[in-house]
Design a protein around this motif. Structure first.
Motif, PDB file in Angstrom:
ATOM      1  N   ALA A  53      12.017  47.049  37.693  1.00 20.30           N
ATOM      2  CA  ALA A  53      10.721  46.985  36.989  1.00 20.30           C
ATOM      3  C   ALA A  53       9.886  48.225  37.294  1.00 20.30           C
ATOM      4  O   ALA A  53       8.668  48.139  37.480  1.00 20.30           O
ATOM      5  N   VAL A  54      10.533  49.370  37.329  1.00 17.48           N
ATOM      6  CA  VAL A  54       9.890  50.624  37.705  1.00 17.48           C
ATOM      7  C   VAL A  54       9.601  51.517  36.503  1.00 17.48           C
ATOM      8  O   VAL A  54       8.478  51.986  36.309  1.00 17.48           O
ATOM      9  N   SER A  55      10.625  51.776  35.692  1.00 13.88           N
ATOM     10  CA  SER A  55      10.520  52.797  34.628  1.00 13.88           C
ATOM     11  C   SER A  55       9.704  52.273  33.450  1.00 13.88           C
ATOM     12  O   SER A  55      10.236  51.847  32.433  1.00 13.88           O
ATOM     13  N   CYS A  56       8.385  52.355  33.589  1.00 16.75           N
ATOM     14  CA  CYS A  56       7.493  51.695  32.630  1.00 16.75           C
ATOM     15  C   CYS A  56       7.314  52.477  31.329  1.00 16.75           C
ATOM     16  O   CYS A  56       6.848  51.911  30.335  1.00 16.75           O
ATOM     17  N   ILE A  57       7.659  53.772  31.298  1.00 18.58           N
ATOM     18  CA  ILE A  57       7.567  54.535  30.033  1.00 18.58           C
ATOM     19  C   ILE A  57       8.916  55.115  29.652  1.00 18.58           C
ATOM     20  O   ILE A  57       9.008  56.026  28.821  1.00 18.58           O
ATOM     21  N   GLY A  58       9.991  54.581  30.232  1.00 28.12           N
ATOM     22  CA  GLY A  58      11.313  55.095  29.948  1.00 28.12           C
ATOM     23  C   GLY A  58      11.633  56.322  30.787  1.00 28.12           C
ATOM     24  O   GLY A  58      10.818  56.798  31.580  1.00 28.12           O
ATOM     25  N   VAL A 254      -5.484  38.905  49.419  1.00 28.35           N
ATOM     26  CA  VAL A 254      -4.665  40.089  49.142  1.00 28.35           C
ATOM     27  C   VAL A 254      -3.658  39.734  48.060  1.00 28.35           C
ATOM     28  O   VAL A 254      -2.870  38.797  48.221  1.00 28.35           O
ATOM     29  N   LEU A 255      -3.701  40.466  46.956  1.00 29.45           N
ATOM     30  CA  LEU A 255      -2.754  40.232  45.867  1.00 29.45           C
ATOM     31  C   LEU A 255      -1.747  41.377  45.805  1.00 29.45           C
ATOM     32  O   LEU A 255      -2.123  42.544  45.705  1.00 29.45           O
ATOM     33  N   ASP A 256      -0.494  41.022  45.880  1.00 28.43           N
ATOM     34  CA  ASP A 256       0.607  41.987  45.843  1.00 28.43           C
ATOM     35  C   ASP A 256       1.044  42.173  44.393  1.00 28.43           C
ATOM     36  O   ASP A 256       1.710  41.317  43.818  1.00 28.43           O
ATOM     37  N   GLU A 257       0.667  43.309  43.810  1.00 25.92           N
ATOM     38  CA  GLU A 257       1.030  43.618  42.432  1.00 25.92           C
ATOM     39  C   GLU A 257       1.995  44.806  42.372  1.00 25.92           C
ATOM     40  O   GLU A 257       2.049  45.521  41.371  1.00 25.92           O
ATOM     41  N   VAL A 258       2.756  44.998  43.422  1.00 24.19           N
ATOM     42  CA  VAL A 258       3.706  46.113  43.430  1.00 24.19           C
ATOM     43  C   VAL A 258       4.673  46.010  42.260  1.00 24.19           C
ATOM     44  O   VAL A 258       4.962  47.008  41.595  1.00 24.19           O
ATOM     45  N   MET A 259       5.155  44.813  41.977  1.00 22.87           N
ATOM     46  CA  MET A 259       6.127  44.642  40.895  1.00 22.87           C
ATOM     47  C   MET A 259       5.472  44.197  39.592  1.00 22.87           C
ATOM     48  O   MET A 259       5.889  44.612  38.512  1.00 22.87           O
ATOM     49  N   CYS A 260       4.453  43.381  39.674  1.00 19.36           N
ATOM     50  CA  CYS A 260       3.892  42.773  38.459  1.00 19.36           C
ATOM     51  C   CYS A 260       2.660  43.490  37.928  1.00 19.36           C
ATOM     52  O   CYS A 260       2.129  43.111  36.883  1.00 19.36           O
ATOM     53  N   GLY A 261       2.195  44.526  38.622  1.00 18.02           N
ATOM     54  CA  GLY A 261       0.954  45.174  38.231  1.00 18.02           C
ATOM     55  C   GLY A 261       1.114  46.425  37.401  1.00 18.02           C
ATOM     56  O   GLY A 261       2.190  46.739  36.902  1.00 18.02           O
ATOM     57  N   MET A 262       0.016  47.143  37.215  1.00 13.19           N
ATOM     58  CA  MET A 262      -0.046  48.403  36.476  1.00 13.19           C
ATOM     59  C   MET A 262       0.457  48.265  35.040  1.00 13.19           C
ATOM     60  O   MET A 262       1.168  49.125  34.535  1.00 13.19           O
ATOM     61  N   GLY A 263       0.107  47.140  34.403  1.00  7.67           N
ATOM     62  CA  GLY A 263       0.422  46.936  32.996  1.00  7.67           C
ATOM     63  C   GLY A 263       1.618  46.070  32.718  1.00  7.67           C
ATOM     64  O   GLY A 263       1.816  45.624  31.583  1.00  7.67           O
ATOM     65  N   ARG A 264       2.431  45.803  33.727  1.00  3.90           N
ATOM     66  CA  ARG A 264       3.699  45.089  33.508  1.00  3.90           C
ATOM     67  C   ARG A 264       3.506  43.722  32.868  1.00  3.90           C
ATOM     68  O   ARG A 264       4.314  43.307  32.021  1.00  3.90           O
ATOM     69  N   THR A 265       2.468  42.993  33.235  1.00  5.98           N
ATOM     70  CA  THR A 265       2.312  41.627  32.723  1.00  5.98           C
ATOM     71  C   THR A 265       1.336  41.520  31.559  1.00  5.98           C
ATOM     72  O   THR A 265       0.915  40.422  31.193  1.00  5.98           O
ATOM     73  N   GLY A 286       5.280  50.404  38.736  1.00  6.37           N
ATOM     74  CA  GLY A 286       4.815  50.961  37.480  1.00  6.37           C
ATOM     75  C   GLY A 286       3.776  52.051  37.637  1.00  6.37           C
ATOM     76  O   GLY A 286       3.400  52.695  36.655  1.00  6.37           O
ATOM     77  N   LEU A 287       3.330  52.294  38.859  1.00  5.47           N
ATOM     78  CA  LEU A 287       2.330  53.323  39.095  1.00  5.47           C
ATOM     79  C   LEU A 287       2.866  54.715  38.765  1.00  5.47           C
ATOM     80  O   LEU A 287       2.226  55.500  38.071  1.00  5.47           O
ATOM     81  N   GLY A 288       4.058  55.008  39.237  1.00  3.75           N
ATOM     82  CA  GLY A 288       4.655  56.316  38.975  1.00  3.75           C
ATOM     83  C   GLY A 288       5.773  56.278  37.965  1.00  3.75           C
ATOM     84  O   GLY A 288       6.324  57.328  37.599  1.00  3.75           O
ATOM     85  N   GLY A 289       6.134  55.084  37.521  1.00  2.00           N
ATOM     86  CA  GLY A 289       7.167  54.955  36.501  1.00  2.00           C
ATOM     87  C   GLY A 289       8.524  55.477  36.911  1.00  2.00           C
ATOM     88  O   GLY A 289       9.385  55.730  36.066  1.00  2.00           O
ATOM     89  N   GLY A 290       8.743  55.669  38.222  1.00  2.00           N
ATOM     90  CA  GLY A 290      10.028  56.156  38.708  1.00  2.00           C
ATOM     91  C   GLY A 290      10.129  57.666  38.788  1.00  2.00           C
ATOM     92  O   GLY A 290      11.126  58.195  39.282  1.00  2.00           O
ATOM     93  N   TYR A 291       9.123  58.368  38.343  1.00  2.00           N
ATOM     94  CA  TYR A 291       9.186  59.831  38.320  1.00  2.00           C
ATOM     95  C   TYR A 291       8.947  60.449  39.697  1.00  2.00           C
ATOM     96  O   TYR A 291       9.283  61.613  39.922  1.00  2.00           O
ATOM     97  N   ALA A 330       2.140  60.380  38.785  1.00  2.00           N
ATOM     98  CA  ALA A 330       1.538  59.075  38.493  1.00  2.00           C
ATOM     99  C   ALA A 330       0.319  59.199  37.594  1.00  2.00           C
ATOM    100  O   ALA A 330       0.101  58.362  36.710  1.00  2.00           O
ATOM    101  N   ALA A 331      -0.477  60.254  37.801  1.00  2.00           N
ATOM    102  CA  ALA A 331      -1.654  60.449  36.948  1.00  2.00           C
ATOM    103  C   ALA A 331      -1.248  60.670  35.501  1.00  2.00           C
ATOM    104  O   ALA A 331      -1.903  60.169  34.574  1.00  2.00           O
ATOM    105  N   GLU A 332      -0.140  61.399  35.293  1.00  2.00           N
ATOM    106  CA  GLU A 332       0.328  61.630  33.921  1.00  2.00           C
ATOM    107  C   GLU A 332       0.927  60.363  33.325  1.00  2.00           C
ATOM    108  O   GLU A 332       0.703  60.058  32.144  1.00  2.00           O
ATOM    109  N   VAL A 333       1.663  59.604  34.122  1.00  2.00           N
ATOM    110  CA  VAL A 333       2.191  58.323  33.632  1.00  2.00           C
ATOM    111  C   VAL A 333       1.032  57.425  33.219  1.00  2.00           C
ATOM    112  O   VAL A 333       1.049  56.801  32.139  1.00  2.00           O
ATOM    113  N   HIS A 334       0.017  57.347  34.064  1.00  2.00           N
ATOM    114  CA  HIS A 334      -1.139  56.494  33.761  1.00  2.00           C
ATOM    115  C   HIS A 334      -1.856  56.975  32.501  1.00  2.00           C
ATOM    116  O   HIS A 334      -2.277  56.160  31.674  1.00  2.00           O
TER     117      HIS A 334
END
Length: 468
Positions: A53-58, A254-265, A286-291, A330-334
């Motif tokens: 669940a990393v590569s959020c923009i391909g 504390v909410l852990d959104e490492v996997m479900c956050g940054m737009g994923r849901t 999804g913060l850095g999209g794997g880049y 990450a700034a460019e992915v965002h």
């Protein structure tokens, strides 16, 4: 493994990498582009999970590659004990703005595990720095069938049985676990949603009382549980009830959104759908999209004001914290996610993905539940739909489905994310589907078709064993 020959030379034909499995080398990816990855044997596979669940923009977006190259030419490293840099400042500003100012500061690290470690330290430091320090607060309450990272602190607060097993004797003892919010498995048929929430809230309240409410730092949970349960969202009202318990006893949420956050849901932050604002939030994949390797902690005003009025510093840091190149990526992915309305697309396409999965797979005799939010969906396999009984562990159903998906050569193949333990941490099989936010309906049609084929082929292979 490398071996020494009779003349003393080292055989380097085997991989020198310490892979996760020393007995079997993984497939080797040589390139990636868009929604596909390519292996060294020539196979081209549809990446339906973005890895984890990393590569959020391909894969291979030239805009991100250009941003990385430009940053590398300008500034390659910045030691954050003394300095900051424009890419870190820009990224953190973007992140705080994405919360509409509900969070105050961002702390950038390299992985989700590091983010959880930082969050736990922040919780402790917050109580130490209160005008009247609460030094007894050293205990954390989290949930069973959860996963918060793989370092010792993060592994301790999580409760992924398989990943904890070897390390149990050296894990932290100041942590306890309560029931997850998993309506499919744990809500009684006689209960309404509100009654189920009340029962879970009472369990958490009772746990505060058991360990002493004056001893609890925080309650930690994933808004949508990823790897450990397979995309299980909380029922309506659950997190409001958890926040109320935390507020009652003065503990942090504390909410852990490492996997479900940054737009994923389907919203930039999963908590936006829960009607609560966490005191501390972890973000990652999804913060850095794997880049680039990057994760972070978003910190609420309550915590920041306490530190500002106290020591004025966070007693924690990493060598590669807020790395300029990772922050630029990450700034460019965002920026891409925001400018192209990809979070909204994740919401729209997620509804389509969920409905299509239920339409095509809902009647399968071996599928017990299909659940998720946005572009974050899980399929849980069962031996019997009525009893919800899981398969025998040795069948390794989820891994078999994953392997059959990879082997659909005539149809191009698909990468699915297998998981186990969705019943009690040991038993239960599920797969995750988490395509990029810029996915289209045509690709979702293909993802569902290939997923259906993989499941069908897997259970065809098991037909004789399941008949006995």
């Amino acid at each position: 493994m490398s071996a020494v020959t009779s003349v003393g030379a080292v055989d380097t034909s085997a991989s020198a990498v310490l892979h996760r499995d020393l007995k079997q080398d993984p497939f080797r990816i040589v390139s990636s582009s868009g929604f596909y990855i390519k292996f060294d044997d020539g196979r081209k596979i549809l990446d339906a999970t973005g890895g984890a669940a990393v590569s959020c923009i391909g894969h291979g977006d030239q805009r991100v590659i250009d941003a990385i190259a430009a940053q590398a030419k300008t500034l390659d490293y910045c030691h954050t004990m003394f300095y900051s840099c424009p890419s870190a400042e820009q990224l953190c500003q973007q992140l705080i703005e994405s919360t509409n100012g509900q969070m105050a500061k961002a702390f950038i690290v390299c992985s989700g595990s590091e983010a959880m470690e930082a969050a736990m330290k922040l919780c402790r430091q917050y109580f130490i720095e209160l005008p009247v320090p609460e030094t007894n607060r050293t205990h954390f309450i989290a949930r069973r069938e959860s996963y918060h990272g793989t370092t010792l602190g993060a592994l301790s607060v999580g409760c992924h049985v398989g990943r904890r097993a070897v390390y149990e004797p050296i894990l932290m003892q100041n942590i306890s676990h309560v029931s997850p919010c998993n309506a499919y498995r744990n809500k009684m048929d006689s209960e309404s949603i509100s009654e189920y929430v009340s029962r879970l809230a009472k369990e958490v309240d009772d746990e505060f009382q058991r360990v002493g409410p004056q001893n609890v730092c925080a309650f930690i949970a994933e808004p949508v549980v990823g790897a450990a349960l397979g995309c299980v969202p909380a029922v309506e009202g659950y997190f409001k009830a958890m926040k109320a318990v935390c507020d009652k006893y003065g503990a942090l949420l504390v909410l852990d959104e490492v996997m479900c956050g940054m737009g994923r849901t389907g919203t930039m932050h999963a908590w936006e759908q829960e009607g609560v604002i966490p005191d501390i939030q972890t973000i990652g994949k999804g913060l850095g999209g794997g880049y680039a390797p990057i994760a972070g902690v978003l910190v609420g005003h309550r915590v920041i004001k306490t530190l500002e009025n106290g020591s004025g510093r966070f007693s924690h840091g990493h060598t590669y914290q807020a790395h300029p190149i990772s922050c630029a990526a990450a700034a460019e992915v965002h920026r891409i996610v925001q400018s192209e309305d990809l979070v909204q697309n994740a919401s729209r396409m997620g509804k389509y993905l969920g409905s299509l999965l239920k339409q095509k797979l809902g009647n399968n005799r071996y599928i017990g539940d299909i659940r998720g939010r946005g572009l974050f969906w899980g399929i849980e396999f069962v031996k019997d739909k009525s009893s919800k009984a899981p398969f025998d562990r040795e069948l390794d159903i989820a891994m078999l489905v994953h392997q059959k998906g990879m082997d659909l050569n005539d149809n191009g193949g698909i990468l699915l994310y297998p998981g186990t333990g969705s019943v009690d941490g040991k038993f239960g099989d599920h797969i995750l589907i988490a395509p990029p936010y810029n996915v289209t309906m045509d690709y979702i049609d293909l993802i569902v078709d290939l997923t259906s084929m993989a499941i069908e082929v897997a259970f065809e292979e098991l037909a004789d064993r399941l008949a006995n």
